[in-house]
Design an enzyme around this catalytic site. Structure first.
Site, PDB file in Angstrom:
ATOM      1  N   SER A 125     -35.799   8.001 -19.469  1.00 48.87           N
ATOM      2  CA  SER A 125     -36.940   8.560 -20.198  1.00 48.87           C
ATOM      3  C   SER A 125     -36.494   8.745 -21.637  1.00 48.87           C
ATOM      4  O   SER A 125     -36.108   9.821 -22.053  1.00 48.87           O
ATOM      5  CB  SER A 125     -37.365   9.890 -19.572  1.00 48.87           C
ATOM      6  N   HIS A 184     -37.223   9.548 -12.767  1.00 52.29           N
ATOM      7  CA  HIS A 184     -35.948   9.621 -12.053  1.00 52.29           C
ATOM      8  C   HIS A 184     -36.092   9.574 -10.534  1.00 52.29           C
ATOM      9  O   HIS A 184     -35.110   9.726  -9.814  1.00 52.29           O
ATOM     10  CB  HIS A 184     -35.183  10.891 -12.448  1.00 52.29           C
ATOM     11  N   GLU A 234     -37.617  17.141 -14.104  1.00 53.29           N
ATOM     12  CA  GLU A 234     -36.429  17.910 -13.706  1.00 53.29           C
ATOM     13  C   GLU A 234     -36.751  19.378 -13.441  1.00 53.29           C
ATOM     14  O   GLU A 234     -37.387  20.041 -14.267  1.00 53.29           O
ATOM     15  CB  GLU A 234     -35.352  17.839 -14.813  1.00 53.29           C
ATOM     16  N   GLU A 285     -30.562  11.803 -10.495  1.00 49.50           N
ATOM     17  CA  GLU A 285     -29.590  12.792 -10.977  1.00 49.50           C
ATOM     18  C   GLU A 285     -29.072  13.670  -9.840  1.00 49.50           C
ATOM     19  O   GLU A 285     -28.541  14.759 -10.071  1.00 49.50           O
ATOM     20  CB  GLU A 285     -30.214  13.627 -12.106  1.00 49.50           C
ATOM     21  N   ASP A 345     -37.498  20.424 -17.149  1.00 51.93           N
ATOM     22  CA  ASP A 345     -37.682  19.332 -18.109  1.00 51.93           C
ATOM     23  C   ASP A 345     -38.802  18.448 -17.578  1.00 51.93           C
ATOM     24  O   ASP A 345     -38.549  17.472 -16.871  1.00 51.93           O
ATOM     25  CB  ASP A 345     -36.403  18.511 -18.308  1.00 51.93           C
ATOM     26  N   GLU A 395     -37.956  22.170 -21.442  1.00 51.21           N
ATOM     27  CA  GLU A 395     -37.603  21.058 -22.346  1.00 51.21           C
ATOM     28  C   GLU A 395     -38.756  20.055 -22.355  1.00 51.21           C
ATOM     29  O   GLU A 395     -39.356  19.792 -21.310  1.00 51.21           O
ATOM     30  CB  GLU A 395     -36.329  20.420 -21.784  1.00 51.21           C
ATOM     31  N   ASP A 426     -36.169  17.290 -26.850  1.00 50.54           N
ATOM     32  CA  ASP A 426     -35.297  16.178 -26.454  1.00 50.54           C
ATOM     33  C   ASP A 426     -35.861  14.877 -27.043  1.00 50.54           C
ATOM     34  O   ASP A 426     -35.368  14.387 -28.053  1.00 50.54           O
ATOM     35  CB  ASP A 426     -35.217  16.127 -24.923  1.00 50.54           C
ATOM     36  N   LYS A 462     -27.467  14.799 -26.768  1.00 51.06           N
ATOM     37  CA  LYS A 462     -26.943  13.655 -26.010  1.00 51.06           C
ATOM     38  C   LYS A 462     -26.265  12.715 -26.992  1.00 51.06           C
ATOM     39  O   LYS A 462     -26.910  12.220 -27.916  1.00 51.06           O
ATOM     40  CB  LYS A 462     -28.091  12.889 -25.356  1.00 51.06           C
ATOM     41  N   HIS A 466     -26.123  15.185 -20.036  1.00 56.77           N
ATOM     42  CA  HIS A 466     -25.820  13.843 -19.492  1.00 56.77           C
ATOM     43  C   HIS A 466     -27.035  12.939 -19.695  1.00 56.77           C
ATOM     44  O   HIS A 466     -28.052  13.364 -20.245  1.00 56.77           O
ATOM     45  CB  HIS A 466     -25.507  13.974 -17.997  1.00 56.77           C
ATOM     46  N   ARG A 467     -26.957  11.690 -19.216  1.00 57.83           N
ATOM     47  CA  ARG A 467     -28.123  10.818 -19.113  1.00 57.83           C
ATOM     48  C   ARG A 467     -28.382  10.545 -17.633  1.00 57.83           C
ATOM     49  O   ARG A 467     -27.502  10.757 -16.796  1.00 57.83           O
ATOM     50  CB  ARG A 467     -27.900   9.470 -19.830  1.00 57.83           C
ATOM     51  N   SER A 468     -29.559  10.016 -17.324  1.00 58.66           N
ATOM     52  CA  SER A 468     -29.850   9.751 -15.911  1.00 58.66           C
ATOM     53  C   SER A 468     -28.963   8.628 -15.368  1.00 58.66           C
ATOM     54  O   SER A 468     -28.650   8.598 -14.178  1.00 58.66           O
ATOM     55  CB  SER A 468     -31.330   9.449 -15.716  1.00 58.66           C
ATOM     56  N   LYS A 524     -26.347  20.511 -19.073  1.00 61.73           N
ATOM     57  CA  LYS A 524     -27.024  19.978 -17.880  1.00 61.73           C
ATOM     58  C   LYS A 524     -26.380  18.661 -17.518  1.00 61.73           C
ATOM     59  O   LYS A 524     -26.190  17.786 -18.358  1.00 61.73           O
ATOM     60  CB  LYS A 524     -28.536  19.877 -18.074  1.00 61.73           C
TER      61      LYS A 524
HETATM   62  C1  2PG Z   1     -33.555  13.863 -20.100  1.00 57.65           C
HETATM   63  C2  2PG Z   1     -32.520  12.899 -19.598  1.00 57.65           C
HETATM   64  C3  2PG Z   1     -31.364  13.544 -18.874  1.00 57.65           C
HETATM   65  P1  2PG Z   1     -32.780  10.347 -19.385  1.00 57.65           P
HETATM   66  O1  2PG Z   1     -34.736  13.517 -20.201  1.00 57.65           O
HETATM   67  O2  2PG Z   1     -33.240  14.960 -20.507  1.00 57.65           O
HETATM   68  O3  2PG Z   1     -31.734  14.317 -17.799  1.00 57.65           O
HETATM   69  O4  2PG Z   1     -33.067  11.843 -18.879  1.00 57.65           O
HETATM   70  O5  2PG Z   1     -31.317  10.187 -19.473  1.00 57.65           O
HETATM   71  O6  2PG Z   1     -33.437   9.458 -18.371  1.00 57.65           O
HETATM   72  O7  2PG Z   1     -33.428  10.237 -20.740  1.00 57.65           O
HETATM   73 MG    MG Z   2     -35.224  15.475 -21.314  1.00 52.89          MG
END
Ligand code: 2PG
Ligand code: MG
Length: 421
Positions: free
Chosen positions: A43, A157, A166, A207, A245, A286, A313, A338, A366-368, A389
């Site tokens: 995402s 996810h 999330e 995740e 999130d 978030e 984010d 990130k 982290h990332r997914s 997270k």
């Molecule tokens: C988010 C992230 C991590 P993604 O949206 O915060 O949980 O997801 O890495 O898929 O962007």
């Molecule tokens: Mg996010």
């Protein structure tokens, strides 16, 4: 103190979602090596630094990263080896100049971030410091962060009907990091039993959280409260709180939010969040509204900013300039951080500095799509931001980060634990 690489190279490896990614390795003149595994999101925000994929559909459905690997083995290795660097900024400036684009699309943010993380590790090695210590800015007190365990997965996810991405449990009131991790695991296990008792699937999302077929976010929140209580913990900031999130850019279409079969305006979403906060121990939200919904974000911040943490984010993308603009515009009160979203470690440290100076909170993430790389655990401690997270307390690539925190906690010196003041 300087860093000199005698070699730098990359190979194509797999991430936790079975997509190709890079592992970058650097060698110092005395033979010591540093490595970085590059994460990848699903995402993603529109203004993130660009991840380079091969788009050769005959390999990995176009997801290969051979070009990015070639960029590390070619121009990046050429620019970073055989010369001494006196700071990480100098390394990252070199990488940025070599790429020459604003969004790192030529060499690929995935190639650049791998080299940058490897370089940060090399500086820590040369300084004979733990990575978390080397990453601690002057005047900042290192801190063991509150782990935010993503125990229910939806959105991009998971394949279930849940639109919110999330649902995290945050043991804010735990007396120590090990006790926070224990609380996360006990609630996670209790939640599995509860889902099974109620006839839901207990399969996992990307995740490591459960991905039950539940459409209404409030129904998930009720289950979480039950699981926290059944596990013997108090709900809320004195015990185990909840963080969301929704990643709402993903269900924001033509100015409307499509949640659980309903079509909602920004105002409706804000009302809905206000009700959730009244009813459930939600302490952080978030991406509560979409990345383009600036007016909505301002209203959200005015309405709920005193009551909960509002984390940007997709709209901030760890970009120091965008975070500074958001501060001026009264958007949110915290930023998600990130490293691969902005593409270098020094820009990430700069984003964290903007947060500190603006009195915005920060949560390292982290990332997914992940690897076993644990850089973000050290970054979370060194930044002193108090929040990390890294998914559920399950699946190797998620647990690797929590285990690194346990290792830092056990190895001394004694660090404070919990949210930053
Ligand atoms: C988010 C992230 C991590 P993604 O949206 O915060 O949980 O997801 O890495 O898929 O962007
Ligand atoms: Mg996010």
């Amino acid at each position: 103190m300087t860093v000199r690489f005698s070699s730098m190279s990359a190979i194509e490896i797999l991430d936790s979602r079975s997509r190709p990614t890079l592992r970058v390795q650097g060698t110092l003149p005395d033979g010591r090596t540093v490595r970085a595994g590059v994460p990848s999101g699903a995402s993603t925000g529109a203004r993130e630094a660009v991840e380079l994929r091969d788009h050769d559909v005959s390999r990995y459905s176009g997801q290969g990263v051979q070009q990015a690997v070639a960029h590390v083995n070619g121009p990046i290795a050429e620019a970073l080896t055989g010369r001494s660097f006196s700071s990480l900024d100098q390394v990252d400036d070199t990488l940025r100049a070599l790429d020459g684009t604003a969004n790192k699309s030529r060499l690929g943010a995935n190639a650049i971030v791998g080299a940058s993380i490897a370089a940060a590790q090399a500086f820590a090695l040369e300084a004979e410091q733990s990575l978390w210590r080397w990453l601690t800015p002057d005047g900042v007190i290192p801190r063991l962060p509150v782990p935010h365990f993503n125990v229910v997965n939806g959105g991009m996810h998971a394949a279930n009907e849940l639109d919110f991405q999330e649902f995290m449990i945050a043991p804010i009131g735990a007396p120590s990091l090990p006790e926070a991790i224990r609380a996360g695991v006990e609630v996670y296990q209790r939640l599995r039993a509860l889902l099974a008792e109620r006839g839901f699937e207990t399969g996992l999302g990307d995740e490591g959280g459960f991905a039950p077929e539940i459409a209404r976010p409030e129904d998930v929140l009720a289950l979480l409260v039950q699981a926290i209580e059944d596990a013997g913990y108090t709900t809320g900031r004195d015990g185990v709180a909840i963080a969301l999130d929704p990643a709402s850019s993903e269900f924001h279409r033509d100015g409307r939010y499509l949640v659980g079969g309903e079509s909602l305006s920004s105002e409706d979403m804000i009302d809905r969040y206000a009700e959730m906060i009244d009813k459930f121990p939600v302490w952080s939200i978030e991406d509560g509204l979409g990345e383009t919904d600036t007016a909505g974000w301002q209203k959200l911040t005015q309405t709920l900013g005193e009551r909960v943490q509002l984390v940007g984010d997709d709209n901030f993308v760890t970009n120091p300039g965008l975070i500074a603009e958001a501060v001026a515009a009264g958007i949110g009160n915290a930023a998600l951080i990130k490293v691969n979203q902005v593409g270098t470690v020094s820009e990430t440290l700069e984003a964290l500095r903007v947060c500190r100076e603006s009195r915005y909170a920060a949560m390292i993430s982290h990332r997914s799509g992940e690897t076993d790389d644990t850089f973000i655990a050290d970054l979370a401690v060194g930044s002193g931001c108090g929040q990390l997270k890294s998914g559920a307390p399950a699946r190797g690539e998620r647990v690797a980060k929590y285990n690194r925190l346990l290792e830092i906690a056990a190895s001394g010196p004694a660090h404070p634990f919990g949210l930053a003041d």
